[in-house]
Design a protein around this motif. Structure first.
Motif, short mmCIF file in Angstrom:
data_model
loop_
_atom_site.label_atom_id
_atom_site.label_comp_id
_atom_site.label_asym_id
_atom_site.label_seq_id
_atom_site.Cartn_x
_atom_site.Cartn_y
_atom_site.Cartn_z
N SER A 39 -47.94 -42.24 -19.70
CA SER A 39 -49.12 -42.28 -20.57
C SER A 39 -49.36 -40.96 -21.30
O SER A 39 -50.27 -40.87 -22.11
CB SER A 39 -50.36 -42.65 -19.76
N LEU A 40 -48.56 -39.96 -21.00
CA LEU A 40 -48.68 -38.67 -21.67
C LEU A 40 -47.30 -38.13 -21.99
O LEU A 40 -46.41 -38.13 -21.14
CB LEU A 40 -49.40 -37.66 -20.75
N VAL A 41 -47.13 -37.66 -23.22
CA VAL A 41 -45.96 -36.89 -23.62
C VAL A 41 -46.49 -35.50 -23.93
O VAL A 41 -47.31 -35.32 -24.83
CB VAL A 41 -45.26 -37.50 -24.85
N LEU A 42 -46.05 -34.53 -23.14
CA LEU A 42 -46.53 -33.16 -23.29
C LEU A 42 -45.38 -32.26 -23.73
O LEU A 42 -44.36 -32.18 -23.06
CB LEU A 42 -47.11 -32.64 -21.96
N VAL A 43 -45.56 -31.58 -24.85
CA VAL A 43 -44.59 -30.62 -25.38
C VAL A 43 -45.00 -29.24 -24.88
O VAL A 43 -46.11 -28.79 -25.15
CB VAL A 43 -44.56 -30.65 -26.92
N ARG A 83 -46.24 -21.25 -30.87
CA ARG A 83 -47.40 -22.14 -30.97
C ARG A 83 -47.26 -23.10 -32.15
O ARG A 83 -47.55 -24.29 -32.05
CB ARG A 83 -48.68 -21.32 -31.09
N GLU A 84 -46.81 -22.56 -33.27
CA GLU A 84 -46.62 -23.40 -34.47
C GLU A 84 -45.55 -24.46 -34.22
O GLU A 84 -45.71 -25.62 -34.62
CB GLU A 84 -46.24 -22.52 -35.66
N HIS A 85 -44.46 -24.06 -33.56
CA HIS A 85 -43.39 -25.02 -33.30
C HIS A 85 -43.86 -26.11 -32.33
O HIS A 85 -43.52 -27.29 -32.50
CB HIS A 85 -42.14 -24.30 -32.76
N VAL A 86 -44.65 -25.75 -31.32
CA VAL A 86 -45.21 -26.77 -30.42
C VAL A 86 -46.04 -27.75 -31.23
O VAL A 86 -45.88 -28.98 -31.11
CB VAL A 86 -46.06 -26.13 -29.30
N SER A 87 -46.92 -27.25 -32.09
CA SER A 87 -47.78 -28.12 -32.90
C SER A 87 -46.96 -29.02 -33.81
O SER A 87 -47.25 -30.22 -33.96
CB SER A 87 -48.75 -27.28 -33.73
N ARG A 88 -45.93 -28.46 -34.42
CA ARG A 88 -45.08 -29.27 -35.31
C ARG A 88 -44.31 -30.33 -34.53
O ARG A 88 -44.13 -31.45 -35.02
CB ARG A 88 -44.10 -28.37 -36.07
N THR A 89 -43.86 -30.00 -33.32
CA THR A 89 -43.15 -30.98 -32.49
C THR A 89 -44.09 -32.11 -32.09
O THR A 89 -43.71 -33.29 -32.13
CB THR A 89 -42.54 -30.30 -31.25
N ASP A 142 -46.72 -33.11 -33.77
CA ASP A 142 -46.94 -33.92 -34.98
C ASP A 142 -45.73 -34.81 -35.27
O ASP A 142 -45.91 -35.99 -35.64
CB ASP A 142 -47.21 -33.01 -36.19
N ARG A 143 -44.56 -34.27 -35.11
CA ARG A 143 -43.34 -35.06 -35.37
C ARG A 143 -43.25 -36.24 -34.40
O ARG A 143 -42.92 -37.36 -34.81
CB ARG A 143 -42.12 -34.16 -35.26
N LEU A 144 -43.57 -36.01 -33.13
CA LEU A 144 -43.54 -37.11 -32.17
C LEU A 144 -44.60 -38.16 -32.48
O LEU A 144 -44.36 -39.36 -32.33
CB LEU A 144 -43.72 -36.58 -30.74
N ARG A 145 -45.76 -37.72 -32.91
CA ARG A 145 -46.83 -38.67 -33.26
C ARG A 145 -46.44 -39.55 -34.44
O ARG A 145 -47.00 -40.63 -34.63
CB ARG A 145 -48.12 -37.91 -33.57
N ASP A 146 -45.47 -39.08 -35.25
CA ASP A 146 -45.01 -39.85 -36.40
C ASP A 146 -43.85 -40.79 -36.08
O ASP A 146 -43.45 -41.59 -36.93
CB ASP A 146 -44.59 -38.91 -37.54
N VAL A 147 -43.29 -40.71 -34.87
CA VAL A 147 -42.22 -41.64 -34.48
C VAL A 147 -42.87 -43.03 -34.39
O VAL A 147 -43.86 -43.21 -33.67
CB VAL A 147 -41.60 -41.23 -33.12
#
Length: 190
Positions: free
Chosen positions: A87-91, A147-153, A155-160
């Motif tokens: 229920s959680l995907v944590l980067v 921090r920026e790369h975590v946020s971008r990852t 966002d990218r996963l949320r777009d899958v």
């Protein structure tokens, strides 16, 4: 996420609930019901099961240099959500990440994404947008880029598409965090 926050507190305070006992591993041999998938870096100083004090079968772990996504990782995450019911995907990024540092240094030296930057070229190409977003100036460039790369990852996963559908249905969350190598604390990002 509460299980991971509580586990990280136990880890930091030196009171882990779970050891790495082979009997516990055997007890989960016939099935698993993980609550989370944690995507992290390959860095050996960041053992994800340990920093969240989780036992066998409680979390799935996926790793790559600086948690850079590729088709295999996205497929693995989709599998954990669809088939295992996480229920959680944590980067999880971490301070003093070698891949992020290599990217910062490559860009400072004039390398360009898609150029020849040696064995870590793919990682540099994938990390360059985060580094470029925060800029190359300042002593804290690496930390800001992590921090920026975590946020971008995230966002990218949320777009899958498959994950976006699960998020919209309220079945999963996708979140980001940064691990501090010195203190052991995990900071969950907004």
């Amino acid at each position: 996420m509460s299980e991971l926050i509580a586990g990280n507190k136990r880890f930091v305070y030196g009171r882990p609930r779970y050891g790495h006992d082979v009997a516990r591993a055997a007890a989960t041999a016939n099935g698993q019901k993980p609550h989370s998938l944690v995507l992290g870096c390959i860095d050996s100083r960041v053992p994800l099961e340990a920093i969240f004090d989780q036992t066998f079968g409680s979390i799935c772990v996926a790793r790559s240099g600086a948690h850079v996504l590729d088709r295999s990782l996205i497929g693995s995450i989709n599998f954990a959500v669809a088939e295992l019911g996480v229920s959680l995907v944590l980067v999880v990024g971490h301070k003093r990440c070698g891949a992020v540092h290599a990217t910062v240094e490559a860009l400072r030296a004039g390398a360009t994404p898609g150029g020849d930057v040696g064995y870590v070229g793919y990682l540099v190409d994938e990390l360059a947008p985060a580094v470029q977003a925060v800029g190359l100036e300042g002593e804290d460039t690496d930390e800001r880029a992590v921090r920026e790369h975590v946020s971008r990852t995230v966002d990218r996963l949320r777009d899958v598409p498959e994950l976006a559908a699960e998020i919209a249905a309220g079945r999963i969350k996708v979140a980001g965090a940064v691990y501090d190598l010195d203190s052991g604390w995990v900071e969950f990002l907004p």
